[in-house]
Design an enzyme around this catalytic site. Structure first.
Site, PDB file in Angstrom:
ATOM      1  CB  SER A 260       1.328   0.693  -2.476  1.00  0.00           C
ATOM      2  OG  SER A 260       1.382  -0.305  -1.475  1.00  0.00           O
ATOM      3  CE  LYS A 261       2.368   7.475   0.772  1.00  0.00           C
ATOM      4  NZ  LYS A 261       0.994   7.821   0.373  1.00  0.00           N
ATOM      5  NE  ARG A 262      -0.243  -3.062   0.561  1.00  0.00           N
ATOM      6  CZ  ARG A 262       0.298  -4.134   0.031  1.00  0.00           C
ATOM      7  NH1 ARG A 262       0.898  -5.022   0.781  1.00  0.00           N
ATOM      8  NH2 ARG A 262       0.224  -4.340  -1.274  1.00  0.00           N
ATOM      9  CG  HIS A 263       5.646  -2.941  -1.671  1.00  0.00           C
ATOM     10  ND1 HIS A 263       4.543  -2.531  -2.371  1.00  0.00           N
ATOM     11  CD2 HIS A 263       5.624  -4.299  -1.683  1.00  0.00           C
ATOM     12  CE1 HIS A 263       3.870  -3.595  -2.791  1.00  0.00           C
ATOM     13  NE2 HIS A 263       4.498  -4.669  -2.387  1.00  0.00           N
ATOM     14  N   GLY A 264       7.264   0.260   1.302  1.00  0.00           N
ATOM     15  CA  GLY A 264       8.302   1.185   1.746  1.00  0.00           C
ATOM     16  C   GLY A 264       7.997   2.519   1.106  1.00  0.00           C
TER      17      GLY A 264
END
Ligand code: GLU
Ligand code: ZN
Length: 498
Positions: A260-264
């Site tokens: 998800s966006k948390r990873h990049g």
């Protein structure tokens, strides 16, 4: 594996244009595309835009441009058309209504006239009584013809609900996961197929289209597994053959959480903007949850079009590793021919304001000279900007500490700059070989009793205004001896100041 070996493989990518194409989505597209190609079948693009609230034109444009950029061509679908079109669900609404009504005629579905207020009341009571049974109470499952007529006469617009059996179980076979069985009573009770405004729900549209488009294999994200039993019940209600399912392993970040966006960034558009090459994305993303033999890593699109197999898809979740993608991208950049690479880096240089747009002749020459050294150093195309900024923007480093290598000190750095510059400039002016100049600089470091970098680092920082830069002699060649000399002298002065 195929139902008949004479049957043509037909697979589809069926995204909903409610957001940008992301890594997981295009992984699904690529698997379907390569599977179709490798089996001499058809790859179909279908736009599932039944959710009009979340729909956006931007997402649809992004879908087309992303597939285009990757070089993925669909055999049937929007724009190109095909024998089972239209391929955009919002253009097929009449069809879904027709098929939902067919089910009503067959007794497999029924009209429901319940008001939202009634349904809310039912839900509340179920919650309050902690009833084991949750969901629609099948109030309208057995209305008589005259009751139905009466409702219609009152102008109440019904929804159409599927009659899900209350007894028994439904099993569907997944090529990767095996048989997946669910009790019918656990399938959402009599889900809506057609809303009161005539819009289909996702399940109806999806099943009707897969059938009418003669889809043979459904490869899609694992999050759709829970919908599997319901879809199978729908196929059975219609009396249609169920396609083969192959739910794809989840795409995770390195921490084991769903990517998800948390990873990049996960939007392909962002990768493209940063300067990833389509062949690197295509190669690496296909390896996320698939392998040919467990070891081959480099695949061109053409190779995958031949060798992709469903058997190579992994069962377990797959990890998307940003670093690995960087590595692949670097490899593909180094394989690029210089002319193409010049074209690829130009927009980044233009945007940085380093060259003019359109390019002048001088810019073109400079870019051609820049290509060979940066090619060896870039992970992504946008790296060209920091790597070459010293040529275009002269912002000297004024903090002495940046010049001083580990293990050296201010005094030695000053010496390294003064004596090193002399060695370097004299050597260059006398046409000495670069390797010999380098040896002389190494000898200087020994004389000063410091590490090699104690000499090279200050020289490099002086010339390129940075600690991350191109190889020394490449930098000098690009900058010219005169400017090199100016910058070295400037650094010497910095260290002479007290
Ligand atoms: N429209 C669905 C999605 O966006 C496709 C599900 C399917 O492939 O059946 O994921
Ligand atoms: Zn009802």
């Amino acid at each position: 594996m195929f139902r008949s070996r004479f049957m043509e493989v037909r697979v589809r990518y069926a995204p909903s244009p409610t957001g940008l194409q992301h890594i997981g989505g295009i992984r699904t597209a690529l698997f379907n595309y390569f599977f179709a190609r490798a089996n001499g079948g058809k790859f179909i693009l279908r736009v599932e835009d039944t959710d009009r609230e979340r729909y956006s034109d931007e997402s649809l444009d992004d879908l087309y441009s992303t597939l285009d950029w990757l070089g993925i061509k669909w055999d049937e679908g929007p724009v190109v058309g095909g024998p089972y079109g239209p391929y955009i669900q919002s253009e097929r609404f009449d069809l879904y209504k027709e098929y939902a009504e067919k089910l009503v005629d067959m007794g497999k579905a029924y009209y429901c006239f319940c008001t939202p207020e009634r349904l809310e009341e039912v839900r509340k009571q179920q919650v309050e009584s902690k009833s084991e049974y949750q969901g629609y109470d099948r109030h309208c499952a057995h209305l008589s013809d005259s009751e139905i007529k009466e409702y219609l006469r009152q102008g109440i617009k019904p929804v159409i609900r599927l009659r899900v059996p209350t007894e028994g179980k439904t099993t569907f076979h997944d090529i990767l996961m095996g048989d997946i069985t669910r009790r019918n009573r656990d399938v959402s009770p009599d889900p809506i197929l057609l809303k009161s405004d005539g819009f289909p729900t996702y399940h109806l549209a999806n099943v009707v289209d897969d059938h009418l488009m003669h889809i043979t294999h459904i490869m899609r994200a694992q999050e759709w597994i829970p919908s599997g039993p319901l879809h199978v019940l729908l196929y059975e209600a219609f009396g249609w053959e169920v396609p083969q399912y192959c739910h794809l392993p989840m795409v995770m970040g390195k921490d084991g959480q769903k990517l998800s966006k948390r990873h990049g960034s996960t939007a392909v558009r962002d990768f493209r903007a940063k300067g990833y090459l389509p062949e690197a994305i295509l190669n690496y993303v296909t390896l996320v949850g698939w392998s040919l033999d467990g070891s081959t890593e480099f695949f061109s699109k053409e190779a995958l079009e031949k060798c992709f197999t469903m058997e190579g898809i992994h069962k377990s979740p797959a990890v998307f590793d940003y670093k690995k993608l960087d590595w692949f991208n670097g490899q593909y950049i180094r394989q690029c021919d210089d002319k193409r690479l010049a074209e690829l880096i130009t927009p980044y240089l233009e945007e940085a304001g380093y060259v003019s747009s359109p390019l002048s002749e001088a810019d073109k020459n400079l870019i051609a000279q820049i290509v060979p050294p940066v090619k060896e150093r870039m992970k992504v195309l946008s790296d060209v900007v920091p790597l070459t900024s010293f040529l275009f923007r002269d912002v000297p480093v004024e903090d002495k500490a940046t010049y001083i290598a580990k293990g050296s000190d201010e005094e030695n750095t000053k010496e390294a700059l003064i004596e090193g510059s002399e060695i370097l400039l004299a050597g260059l002016k006398n046409g000495k070989a670069e390797s010999e100049i380098e040896e002389d600089l190494v000898a200087l470091s020994q004389k000063l009793g410091i590490k090699v970098n104690g000499v090279f680092q200050p020289i490099r920082v002086a010339i390129t205004n940075s600690t991350v830069s191109l190889p020394l002699f490449d930098s000098i060649r690009l900058l010219g001896i005169e400017e090199t000399e100016n910058r070295l002298k400037r650094a010497e002065r910095l260290f002479e100041e007290k």
